[in-house]
Design a protein around this motif. Sequence first.
Motif, PDB file in Angstrom:
ATOM      1  N   GLU A  82      -4.375   9.139  -4.327  1.00 18.94           N
ATOM      2  CA  GLU A  82      -4.002  10.425  -4.911  1.00 18.94           C
ATOM      3  C   GLU A  82      -5.013  10.751  -6.004  1.00 18.94           C
ATOM      4  O   GLU A  82      -5.146   9.998  -6.978  1.00 18.94           O
ATOM      5  CB  GLU A  82      -2.588  10.371  -5.495  1.00 18.94           C
ATOM      6  CG  GLU A  82      -2.142  11.690  -6.100  1.00 18.94           C
ATOM      7  CD  GLU A  82      -0.763  11.614  -6.722  1.00 18.94           C
ATOM      8  OE1 GLU A  82      -0.298  12.637  -7.260  1.00 18.94           O
ATOM      9  OE2 GLU A  82      -0.158  10.523  -6.690  1.00 18.94           O
ATOM     10  N   CYS A  83      -5.715  11.859  -5.860  1.00 19.80           N
ATOM     11  CA  CYS A  83      -6.795  12.216  -6.777  1.00 19.80           C
ATOM     12  C   CYS A  83      -6.393  13.433  -7.597  1.00 19.80           C
ATOM     13  O   CYS A  83      -5.874  14.415  -7.053  1.00 19.80           O
ATOM     14  CB  CYS A  83      -8.093  12.507  -6.008  1.00 19.80           C
ATOM     15  SG  CYS A  83      -8.753  11.075  -5.126  1.00 19.80           S
ATOM     16  N   TRP A  84      -6.664  13.349  -8.895  1.00 18.67           N
ATOM     17  CA  TRP A  84      -6.434  14.452  -9.811  1.00 18.67           C
ATOM     18  C   TRP A  84      -7.775  14.959 -10.326  1.00 18.67           C
ATOM     19  O   TRP A  84      -8.583  14.178 -10.839  1.00 18.67           O
ATOM     20  CB  TRP A  84      -5.583  14.009 -10.999  1.00 18.67           C
ATOM     21  CG  TRP A  84      -4.127  13.876 -10.687  1.00 18.67           C
ATOM     22  CD1 TRP A  84      -3.538  13.920  -9.452  1.00 18.67           C
ATOM     23  CD2 TRP A  84      -3.073  13.658 -11.628  1.00 18.67           C
ATOM     24  NE1 TRP A  84      -2.182  13.736  -9.565  1.00 18.67           N
ATOM     25  CE2 TRP A  84      -1.872  13.580 -10.889  1.00 18.67           C
ATOM     26  CE3 TRP A  84      -3.037  13.504 -13.002  1.00 18.67           C
ATOM     27  CZ2 TRP A  84      -0.639  13.370 -11.498  1.00 18.67           C
ATOM     28  CZ3 TRP A  84      -1.806  13.300 -13.626  1.00 18.67           C
ATOM     29  CH2 TRP A  84      -0.616  13.234 -12.869  1.00 18.67           C
ATOM     30  N   SER A 119      -5.696  19.953 -11.763  1.00 20.56           N
ATOM     31  CA  SER A 119      -6.044  21.289 -11.325  1.00 20.56           C
ATOM     32  C   SER A 119      -5.698  21.447  -9.848  1.00 20.56           C
ATOM     33  O   SER A 119      -5.598  20.467  -9.102  1.00 20.56           O
ATOM     34  CB  SER A 119      -7.538  21.553 -11.536  1.00 20.56           C
ATOM     35  OG  SER A 119      -7.886  21.435 -12.904  1.00 20.56           O
ATOM     36  N   PHE A 120      -5.518  22.688  -9.436  1.00 26.50           N
ATOM     37  CA  PHE A 120      -5.191  22.972  -8.046  1.00 26.50           C
ATOM     38  C   PHE A 120      -6.436  22.812  -7.184  1.00 26.50           C
ATOM     39  O   PHE A 120      -7.449  23.483  -7.396  1.00 26.50           O
ATOM     40  CB  PHE A 120      -4.642  24.393  -7.920  1.00 26.50           C
ATOM     41  CG  PHE A 120      -4.532  24.877  -6.504  1.00 26.50           C
ATOM     42  CD1 PHE A 120      -3.692  24.249  -5.601  1.00 26.50           C
ATOM     43  CD2 PHE A 120      -5.278  25.963  -6.071  1.00 26.50           C
ATOM     44  CE1 PHE A 120      -3.593  24.691  -4.290  1.00 26.50           C
ATOM     45  CE2 PHE A 120      -5.194  26.411  -4.767  1.00 26.50           C
ATOM     46  CZ  PHE A 120      -4.344  25.777  -3.873  1.00 26.50           C
ATOM     47  N   GLU A 274      -9.480  31.611  -1.851  1.00 26.76           N
ATOM     48  CA  GLU A 274      -9.343  31.248  -3.253  1.00 26.76           C
ATOM     49  C   GLU A 274      -7.955  30.711  -3.590  1.00 26.76           C
ATOM     50  O   GLU A 274      -7.822  29.849  -4.463  1.00 26.76           O
ATOM     51  CB  GLU A 274      -9.651  32.460  -4.135  1.00 26.76           C
ATOM     52  CG  GLU A 274     -11.076  32.959  -4.031  1.00 26.76           C
ATOM     53  CD  GLU A 274     -12.089  31.930  -4.470  1.00 26.76           C
ATOM     54  OE1 GLU A 274     -11.785  31.125  -5.362  1.00 26.76           O
ATOM     55  OE2 GLU A 274     -13.204  31.924  -3.912  1.00 26.76           O
ATOM     56  N   CYS A 275      -6.915  31.214  -2.922  1.00 27.46           N
ATOM     57  CA  CYS A 275      -5.542  30.838  -3.269  1.00 27.46           C
ATOM     58  C   CYS A 275      -4.921  29.845  -2.296  1.00 27.46           C
ATOM     59  O   CYS A 275      -3.958  29.162  -2.661  1.00 27.46           O
ATOM     60  CB  CYS A 275      -4.660  32.085  -3.340  1.00 27.46           C
ATOM     61  SG  CYS A 275      -5.210  33.338  -4.514  1.00 27.46           S
ATOM     62  N   GLY A 276      -5.431  29.779  -1.083  1.00 30.16           N
ATOM     63  CA  GLY A 276      -4.846  28.874  -0.111  1.00 30.16           C
ATOM     64  C   GLY A 276      -3.662  29.513   0.603  1.00 30.16           C
ATOM     65  O   GLY A 276      -3.242  30.640   0.310  1.00 30.16           O
ATOM     66  N   SER A 280       3.835  26.205  -1.558  1.00 33.07           N
ATOM     67  CA  SER A 280       4.798  25.228  -2.063  1.00 33.07           C
ATOM     68  C   SER A 280       4.253  24.445  -3.249  1.00 33.07           C
ATOM     69  O   SER A 280       5.029  23.816  -3.978  1.00 33.07           O
ATOM     70  CB  SER A 280       5.198  24.265  -0.945  1.00 33.07           C
ATOM     71  OG  SER A 280       4.069  23.524  -0.488  1.00 33.07           O
ATOM     72  N   VAL A 281       2.930  24.472  -3.470  1.00 32.65           N
ATOM     73  CA  VAL A 281       2.366  23.764  -4.618  1.00 32.65           C
ATOM     74  C   VAL A 281       2.673  24.497  -5.923  1.00 32.65           C
ATOM     75  O   VAL A 281       2.525  23.920  -7.004  1.00 32.65           O
ATOM     76  CB  VAL A 281       0.846  23.597  -4.464  1.00 32.65           C
ATOM     77  CG1 VAL A 281       0.527  22.752  -3.249  1.00 32.65           C
ATOM     78  CG2 VAL A 281       0.156  24.948  -4.346  1.00 32.65           C
ATOM     79  N   PHE A 282       3.120  25.751  -5.828  1.00 32.40           N
ATOM     80  CA  PHE A 282       3.522  26.516  -7.005  1.00 32.40           C
ATOM     81  C   PHE A 282       5.032  26.702  -6.960  1.00 32.40           C
ATOM     82  O   PHE A 282       5.547  27.326  -6.025  1.00 32.40           O
ATOM     83  CB  PHE A 282       2.816  27.880  -7.030  1.00 32.40           C
ATOM     84  CG  PHE A 282       1.322  27.793  -6.991  1.00 32.40           C
ATOM     85  CD1 PHE A 282       0.598  27.463  -8.123  1.00 32.40           C
ATOM     86  CD2 PHE A 282       0.622  28.040  -5.806  1.00 32.40           C
ATOM     87  CE1 PHE A 282      -0.780  27.379  -8.093  1.00 32.40           C
ATOM     88  CE2 PHE A 282      -0.756  27.966  -5.767  1.00 32.40           C
ATOM     89  CZ  PHE A 282      -1.451  27.627  -6.917  1.00 32.40           C
ATOM     90  N   PRO A 283       5.764  26.189  -7.950  1.00 27.88           N
ATOM     91  CA  PRO A 283       7.237  26.277  -7.892  1.00 27.88           C
ATOM     92  C   PRO A 283       7.748  27.707  -7.790  1.00 27.88           C
ATOM     93  O   PRO A 283       8.698  27.976  -7.060  1.00 27.88           O
ATOM     94  CB  PRO A 283       7.674  25.612  -9.201  1.00 27.88           C
ATOM     95  CG  PRO A 283       6.534  24.724  -9.588  1.00 27.88           C
ATOM     96  CD  PRO A 283       5.302  25.428  -9.114  1.00 27.88           C
TER      97      PRO A 283
END
Length: 420
Positions: A82-84, A119-120, A274-276, A280-283
Amino acid sequence: MDVMVDRCAGLDVHRDEVVATVRVPGTGRRRFDQETRTFRTTLAGLALLAGWLGDVGVTLVGMESTGVYWKTVFQVLEDRFECWLLNAQHMRNVPGRKTDVKDSEWICQLVQHGLVRPSFVPPTEIRRLRDLTRLRKAQANERTRTIQRLEKVLQDAGIKLSSVASTSYSKSARAMLEALLAGVTDPAQLAELSKGRMRAKIPQLREALQSRFQIEHHGIMVAQLLSHIDALDAAQRNLTERIEHVLAPHQQIVELLCTIPGVQAHAAQVLIAECGLDMSVFPTSGHFVSWAGACPGHHQSAGRRRSGRMRPGPRWLTAQLTESAKAAVRTKETYISAHYAQLRGRRGEPKAIGAIRHDLLIAYYYIVKDKVPYRDLGPTWQHKRYSVEHRARRLQRQLEALGYAVTLDKTDQPEVEQAA
């Protein structure tokens, strides 16, 4: 501080090497064991890094977003760990302790105690699409710069074409330039090459095209600039075809996004890149808009609320949203145009465009999430929102939330009392 991650690593990424620090539970009285190593950023060196992280049982890897150098490291490690990806502004260390080793240790500590948030980073498919759309935008910017250079050459030759035509490069202008390169210097003959509505300006064109154009000097530069424009046009067409091929499985989403005012196929492609496509990654939609930097910030101290200006969002996304917002506000009888007109008078045009960017992002979030077309609220939505009926329903809901049963019966009252 509490330890949120038992086995983690912090990477300080550079062009030629990456410094990695690992923290794992310690033996004996030590709370943790720490080790730092340096690896080359070649694929062979990164394979050694991944093997070492796997041997010590690392579960989370944090790295600073250093230019484009983080991409290779991230791509090698994301399949196993898992990379941040961390914002450099969020990891300021104590001044006077700036080394590569100290930076990697500090990143590792922040990740271990959960003091940073990632970051996203969209999935690989979206990242590759983003590379294509950004390259296309860069080529479009280069094309604009080339046309500006062409205008400078024409001004040096005494050709005042831009003083008559709305743009310095068009089909008519291209035909005139090719005639100049072929040796035609008569202003009347050049003016007759105009097309469409420009033919109504032939008398002005004859005067504007009187020049001291020299093929051995100006002609060389004009020929090279025109060939450069042609090459850029061909490259942009190829990129557009490739982008459409990549987005072919998501054509339904592209068509749904095109229902938003001001958004066409080109803009929809950029927004997806740019947004994908995974919301679901944004609550909530608020989290999504905050990530994009399209909502007010918070700056409060000593009980005072200071300037809440928006934080900078992704510049490629902001540029496309601004372009789409300026197109959307020119639509007729829509909620967006009415919203813009309402805000422009009170807050000015920049604030109003910022609000429209917010509206477009909210629409994008729910269209991609729910797979539904855009539903316009209408130009009278603001009036309905603050109507007497809407206010009564809102007050009724508030009373019912307090445990009261409320029945609304409208009575005939003077207009003054209703307004009050």
